[in-house]
Write a protein that holds these residues in place. Structure first.
Motif, PDB file in Angstrom:
ATOM      1  N   MET A   1     -13.575  -8.783  -1.744  1.00 41.39           N
ATOM      2  CA  MET A   1     -12.524  -7.997  -1.159  1.00 41.39           C
ATOM      3  C   MET A   1     -11.187  -8.313  -1.817  1.00 41.39           C
ATOM      4  O   MET A   1     -10.465  -7.414  -2.180  1.00 41.39           O
ATOM      5  N   PHE A   2     -10.828  -9.594  -1.908  1.00 43.01           N
ATOM      6  CA  PHE A   2      -9.614  -9.994  -2.605  1.00 43.01           C
ATOM      7  C   PHE A   2      -9.984 -10.450  -4.019  1.00 43.01           C
ATOM      8  O   PHE A   2      -9.752 -11.580  -4.409  1.00 43.01           O
ATOM      9  N   ASN A   3     -10.563  -9.570  -4.803  1.00 42.47           N
ATOM     10  CA  ASN A   3     -11.087  -9.946  -6.106  1.00 42.47           C
ATOM     11  C   ASN A   3     -10.011 -10.122  -7.153  1.00 42.47           C
ATOM     12  O   ASN A   3      -9.999 -11.093  -7.887  1.00 42.47           O
ATOM     13  N   ASP A   4      -9.094  -9.190  -7.207  1.00 41.64           N
ATOM     14  CA  ASP A   4      -8.085  -9.296  -8.263  1.00 41.64           C
ATOM     15  C   ASP A   4      -6.689  -9.197  -7.664  1.00 41.64           C
ATOM     16  O   ASP A   4      -6.502  -9.042  -6.459  1.00 41.64           O
ATOM     17  N   THR A   5      -5.678  -9.284  -8.495  1.00 40.25           N
ATOM     18  CA  THR A   5      -4.278  -9.293  -8.073  1.00 40.25           C
ATOM     19  C   THR A   5      -3.885  -7.978  -7.424  1.00 40.25           C
ATOM     20  O   THR A   5      -3.135  -7.949  -6.453  1.00 40.25           O
ATOM     21  N   PHE A   6      -4.348  -6.860  -7.935  1.00 45.12           N
ATOM     22  CA  PHE A   6      -4.024  -5.547  -7.373  1.00 45.12           C
ATOM     23  C   PHE A   6      -4.472  -5.447  -5.920  1.00 45.12           C
ATOM     24  O   PHE A   6      -3.729  -4.962  -5.047  1.00 45.12           O
ATOM     25  N   ASP A   7      -5.692  -5.919  -5.602  1.00 50.26           N
ATOM     26  CA  ASP A   7      -6.193  -5.888  -4.230  1.00 50.26           C
ATOM     27  C   ASP A   7      -5.341  -6.766  -3.316  1.00 50.26           C
ATOM     28  O   ASP A   7      -5.019  -6.384  -2.188  1.00 50.26           O
ATOM     29  N   LYS A   8      -4.961  -7.940  -3.829  1.00 52.07           N
ATOM     30  CA  LYS A   8      -4.142  -8.847  -3.020  1.00 52.07           C
ATOM     31  C   LYS A   8      -2.790  -8.226  -2.713  1.00 52.07           C
ATOM     32  O   LYS A   8      -2.301  -8.285  -1.582  1.00 52.07           O
ATOM     33  N   ILE A   9      -2.153  -7.609  -3.690  1.00 53.46           N
ATOM     34  CA  ILE A   9      -0.842  -6.971  -3.500  1.00 53.46           C
ATOM     35  C   ILE A   9      -0.969  -5.799  -2.525  1.00 53.46           C
ATOM     36  O   ILE A   9      -0.126  -5.606  -1.644  1.00 53.46           O
ATOM     37  N   THR A  10      -2.007  -5.019  -2.626  1.00 57.21           N
ATOM     38  CA  THR A  10      -2.229  -3.874  -1.736  1.00 57.21           C
ATOM     39  C   THR A  10      -2.385  -4.336  -0.288  1.00 57.21           C
ATOM     40  O   THR A  10      -1.794  -3.758   0.626  1.00 57.21           O
ATOM     41  N   TRP A  11      -3.143  -5.386  -0.070  1.00 58.45           N
ATOM     42  CA  TRP A  11      -3.343  -5.904   1.294  1.00 58.45           C
ATOM     43  C   TRP A  11      -2.055  -6.481   1.871  1.00 58.45           C
ATOM     44  O   TRP A  11      -1.747  -6.300   3.051  1.00 58.45           O
ATOM     45  N   VAL A  12      -1.285  -7.163   1.055  1.00 56.45           N
ATOM     46  CA  VAL A  12      -0.011  -7.724   1.518  1.00 56.45           C
ATOM     47  C   VAL A  12       0.955  -6.597   1.875  1.00 56.45           C
ATOM     48  O   VAL A  12       1.627  -6.644   2.920  1.00 56.45           O
ATOM     49  N   LEU A  13       1.059  -5.560   1.042  1.00 53.73           N
ATOM     50  CA  LEU A  13       1.933  -4.422   1.334  1.00 53.73           C
ATOM     51  C   LEU A  13       1.479  -3.685   2.605  1.00 53.73           C
ATOM     52  O   LEU A  13       2.313  -3.273   3.417  1.00 53.73           O
ATOM     53  N   LEU A  14       0.196  -3.532   2.785  1.00 55.10           N
ATOM     54  CA  LEU A  14      -0.324  -2.887   3.985  1.00 55.10           C
ATOM     55  C   LEU A  14       0.033  -3.697   5.228  1.00 55.10           C
ATOM     56  O   LEU A  14       0.460  -3.139   6.252  1.00 55.10           O
ATOM     57  N   ALA A  15      -0.088  -5.011   5.146  1.00 58.96           N
ATOM     58  CA  ALA A  15       0.275  -5.877   6.259  1.00 58.96           C
ATOM     59  C   ALA A  15       1.775  -5.772   6.554  1.00 58.96           C
ATOM     60  O   ALA A  15       2.195  -5.718   7.720  1.00 58.96           O
ATOM     61  N   LEU A  16       2.611  -5.729   5.507  1.00 60.90           N
ATOM     62  CA  LEU A  16       4.062  -5.588   5.697  1.00 60.90           C
ATOM     63  C   LEU A  16       4.415  -4.250   6.355  1.00 60.90           C
ATOM     64  O   LEU A  16       5.292  -4.191   7.225  1.00 60.90           O
ATOM     65  N   VAL A  17       3.769  -3.202   5.960  1.00 50.12           N
ATOM     66  CA  VAL A  17       4.024  -1.879   6.553  1.00 50.12           C
ATOM     67  C   VAL A  17       3.648  -1.886   8.031  1.00 50.12           C
ATOM     68  O   VAL A  17       4.389  -1.369   8.884  1.00 50.12           O
ATOM     69  N   ILE A  18       2.544  -2.473   8.385  1.00 50.38           N
ATOM     70  CA  ILE A  18       2.106  -2.537   9.785  1.00 50.38           C
ATOM     71  C   ILE A  18       3.085  -3.356  10.622  1.00 50.38           C
ATOM     72  O   ILE A  18       3.479  -2.967  11.714  1.00 50.38           O
ATOM     73  N   VAL A  19       3.519  -4.497  10.077  1.00 46.83           N
ATOM     74  CA  VAL A  19       4.488  -5.340  10.792  1.00 46.83           C
ATOM     75  C   VAL A  19       5.809  -4.589  10.961  1.00 46.83           C
ATOM     76  O   VAL A  19       6.430  -4.611  12.029  1.00 46.83           O
ATOM     77  N   ALA A  20       6.278  -3.922   9.901  1.00 42.77           N
ATOM     78  CA  ALA A  20       7.535  -3.175   9.974  1.00 42.77           C
ATOM     79  C   ALA A  20       7.438  -2.038  10.990  1.00 42.77           C
ATOM     80  O   ALA A  20       8.361  -1.797  11.773  1.00 42.77           O
ATOM     81  N   LEU A  21       6.340  -1.331  11.015  1.00 38.91           N
ATOM     82  CA  LEU A  21       6.128  -0.241  11.973  1.00 38.91           C
ATOM     83  C   LEU A  21       6.113  -0.768  13.403  1.00 38.91           C
ATOM     84  O   LEU A  21       6.729  -0.184  14.293  1.00 38.91           O
TER      85      LEU A  21
END
Length: 179
Positions: A1-21
């Protein structure tokens, strides 16, 4: 699931959007313009009022039926049970006043109407579905003539003075006075 850097960045941004919302929703929760809330509360009050009117119709329907059939004594007995069961409900006192007036007991009718109006002022409001304004006005007019005349002839009679005070209370409520 967290295989490469792109996946890690996507998950972190998704978490930030949810927290901000979630933060935006939490901050703006109580700062709306109130129109939707006010409309909801007004609708709730209207629905509760209509449900109350329907409940009154169901509770006091048998009394009305007895009254229409000319069985005033039985209606008063049934009404006495309902008044004891629902002491804070004004409709029983109003019906009792109407029946007592039909039976010629003016002083007792005035006392019943006064108790009902004290419990619920909707009975003097012309716009209310519970309104008995015309009957109360007629009772006040008759009471002022009859009870007022007897009280003037017997100024020391406390029960007549108390009945006249009740008539005057109803008169003031009809004129828009409050308690």
């Amino acid at each position: 699931m967290f295989n490469d850097t792109f996946d890690k960045i996507t998950w972190v941004l998704l978490a930030l959007v949810i927290v901000a919302l979630a933060a935006i929703l939490a901050v703006n929760h109580g700062t709306g313009d109130g129109k939707a809330t006010g409309l909801g509360k007004a609708a709730e009050r209207e629905m509760a009022y209509r449900a109350r009117v329907e409940l009154i119709g169901k509770l006091y329907g048998p009394v009305e039926d007895l009254r229409k059939a000319g069985k005033n004594q039985e209606a008063l007995l049934k009404l006495d049970e309902l008044i004891r069961s629902y002491p804070g409900e004004a409709h029983g006192y109003i019906l009792q006043g109407e029946i007592l007036r039909e039976m010629g007991a003016l002083d007792e009718a005035v006392a019943s109407f006064e108790e009902g109006v004290k419990l619920n002022g909707d009975y003097v409001d012309a716009r209310s579905p519970l309104s008995r304004r015309v009957a109360i006005q007629s009772l006040v007019d008759e009471g002022l003539r009859s009870i007022g005349g007897r009280a003037a002839a017997n100024p020391g009679n406390r029960s007549l003075a108390a009945s006249l005070a009740k008539v005057n209370y109803l008169k003031s409520r009809l004129a828009g006075g409050c308690e």
